[in-house]
Design an enzyme around this catalytic site. Structure first.
Site, PDB file in Angstrom:
ATOM      1  N   HIS A 188       0.806  -1.221   0.000  1.00 40.42           N
ATOM      2  CA  HIS A 188       0.000   0.000   0.000  1.00 40.42           C
ATOM      3  C   HIS A 188       0.841   1.274   0.000  1.00 40.42           C
ATOM      4  O   HIS A 188       0.596   2.221   0.751  1.00 40.42           O
ATOM      5  CB  HIS A 188      -0.959   0.013   1.190  1.00 40.42           C
ATOM      6  CG  HIS A 188      -2.029  -1.044   1.116  1.00 40.42           C
ATOM      7  ND1 HIS A 188      -2.533  -1.514  -0.076  1.00 40.42           N
ATOM      8  CD2 HIS A 188      -2.702  -1.713   2.098  1.00 40.42           C
ATOM      9  CE1 HIS A 188      -3.472  -2.417   0.172  1.00 40.42           C
ATOM     10  NE2 HIS A 188      -3.585  -2.575   1.477  1.00 40.42           N
ATOM     11  N   HIS A 204     -10.112   1.433   0.469  1.00 39.75           N
ATOM     12  CA  HIS A 204      -9.931   0.324   1.418  1.00 39.75           C
ATOM     13  C   HIS A 204     -10.990   0.358   2.519  1.00 39.75           C
ATOM     14  O   HIS A 204     -10.669   0.228   3.704  1.00 39.75           O
ATOM     15  CB  HIS A 204      -8.538   0.379   2.027  1.00 39.75           C
ATOM     16  CG  HIS A 204      -7.970  -0.961   2.403  1.00 39.75           C
ATOM     17  ND1 HIS A 204      -8.672  -1.880   3.140  1.00 39.75           N
ATOM     18  CD2 HIS A 204      -6.773  -1.543   2.123  1.00 39.75           C
ATOM     19  CE1 HIS A 204      -7.932  -2.955   3.340  1.00 39.75           C
ATOM     20  NE2 HIS A 204      -6.770  -2.779   2.716  1.00 39.75           N
ATOM     21  N   GLU A 257     -11.476  -4.394  -2.774  1.00 39.18           N
ATOM     22  CA  GLU A 257     -10.566  -3.362  -3.255  1.00 39.18           C
ATOM     23  C   GLU A 257     -10.330  -3.526  -4.763  1.00 39.18           C
ATOM     24  O   GLU A 257      -9.658  -4.459  -5.178  1.00 39.18           O
ATOM     25  CB  GLU A 257      -9.233  -3.463  -2.509  1.00 39.18           C
ATOM     26  CG  GLU A 257      -9.362  -3.450  -0.997  1.00 39.18           C
ATOM     27  CD  GLU A 257      -8.140  -4.057  -0.336  1.00 39.18           C
ATOM     28  OE1 GLU A 257      -7.011  -3.543  -0.550  1.00 39.18           O
ATOM     29  OE2 GLU A 257      -8.293  -5.064   0.385  1.00 39.18           O
TER      30      GLU A 257
END
Length: 379
Positions: free
Chosen positions: A134, A205, A343
């Site tokens: 991420h 998210h 996601e």
């Protein structure tokens, strides 16, 4: 007479003084906007509220571009908050999480934190089992986006990410636009430009619990994924480079089933490797945003979430690493499996998988991605 005028003047000043103070109105979800006002790296954070004609409410903070609450009606017409998060900006700052965040530069994992562009190897942070997850430990979920409220239903967030941000190349300008439609959908559009070749893969998210009560596990939720294949992972959650069929495996959601039906089947190596579901599905939708890519529903509340995207993949994550150590909104403790994440994305580690859809962004190009979360009630 003079005394009377003096007292009247003082009263008027006091009245004006009281009226000039900022009014604090709680959101429908019970959030206090003042609890989201602070400065992070000399940038102001706030809470922004979107409302539509149907009465749905979405609250967003520009810290990490995060969805904080989503209020939708259940089968009884009662409003329920269907995402996990915190009551204040202080918790978002001090408790590491991805709750509701706009993730960048690169959502999901890059193997060993290494990418190669034009023959140059670039080393990124290694913050998850040796991989870059991420965007690194200071990814965009911890940055303050510039907020531009367009109207009651639309919020535009912009982030200027400098060359070398978490060692990613290029000065990047990224925009996330949240639009709340009158048919109870959150339409999220992403765009980005760069002045140097780089990689981009953005997502939202949000951790969904459609029952409205995250004290209850989301394992009873019914899930459909419009995908005949997925990308397996090794014991470090890294994609192996394979694309394999879901047929006759616990990864098959082409017919709706509960999240919990197979999640504990650790005899199936992929569920053991993922500590549950934490995998990318290869969507059948081929970028057609009019097709349902996934559908999630709660039998308890009757709330349905349909997900649409132009992305080739979706990561299903079932809150495997929630462990009861974090208390969220209203003091509710978040235990394992308290949520479901959907996601939208390019596949994990695409920069190192030449045969997968490219995530490279060149100067002069514009990155575009879109995800729609549409809410309704089971009929």
């Amino acid at each position: 007479m003079k005394k009377h005028l003096l007292l009247t003047g003082i009263a008027t000043i006091l009245l004006c003084s009281c009226n000039s103070k900022p009014k604090t109105e709680l959101t429908v979800s019970g959030l206090n906007p003042k609890d989201f006002q602070t400065e992070v790296n000399n940038a102001q954070t706030n809470l922004y509220t979107l409302k539509n004609k149907a009465g749905m409410e979405v609250c967003i903070t520009n810290f990490g571009g995060r969805i904080v609450s989503v209020m939708v009606p259940d089968k009884n017409g009662e409003m329920q908050d269907v995402v996990l998060g915190f009551d204040s900006i202080a918790d978002y700052i001090h408790i590491p999480s991805d709750f509701g965040a706009s993730i960048g530069r690169y959502a999901n994992r890059i193997a060993q934190g290494r990418i190669v562009l034009d023959g140059d190897t670039i080393q990124l942070p290694q913050n998850n089992f040796g991989h870059c997850l991420h965007g690194g430990p200071q990814g965009w979920q911890y940055k303050v986006y510039e907020a531009n409220p367009i109207d009651d239903t639309t919020l535009e967030l912009t982030l200027h990410s400098p060359d070398g941000d978490e060692n990613f190349p290029g000065n990047v300008t990224a925009t996330v636009t949240y639009k709340l439609t009158d048919d109870n959908a959150i339409d999220i559009k992403y765009s980005a430009t760069t002045d140097k070749k780089t990689v981009i893969n953005m997502t939202n998210h949000s951790y969904f619990n459609l029952s409205g009560n995250p004290a209850h596990a989301a394992t009873d939720h019914l899930l459909y994924i419009n995908a005949d294949s997925y990308t397996p992972v090794d014991s470090t959650f890294m994609t192996t480079g394979e694309i394999v069929t879901v047929k006759e495996t616990p990864m098959d959601f082409t017919t709706p089933k509960t999240i919990g039906q197979d999640i504990a089947n650790y005899d199936f190596l992929q569920l053991k490797n993922g500590n549950g579901y934490d995998h990318n599905w290869v969507l059948n939708t081929a970028g057609d945003i009019t097709q349902v890519a996934a559908r999630l529903s709660s039998p308890e509340s009757g709330i349905v979430l349909e997900m649409f995207t132009n992305e080739p993949g979706v990561q299903l994550y079932t809150g495997n690493f929630l462990d009861g150590t974090v208390a969220g909104k209203k003091g509710i403790v978040y235990n394992q499996r308290a949520s479901v994440c959907l996601e939208t994305q390019h596949y994990p580690d695409s920069p190192n998988k030449a045969n997968w859809p490219s995530v490279v962004l060149e100067p002069g190009q514009t990155y575009h991605s879109e995800c729609i979360y549409k809410f309704s009630v089971e009929k």
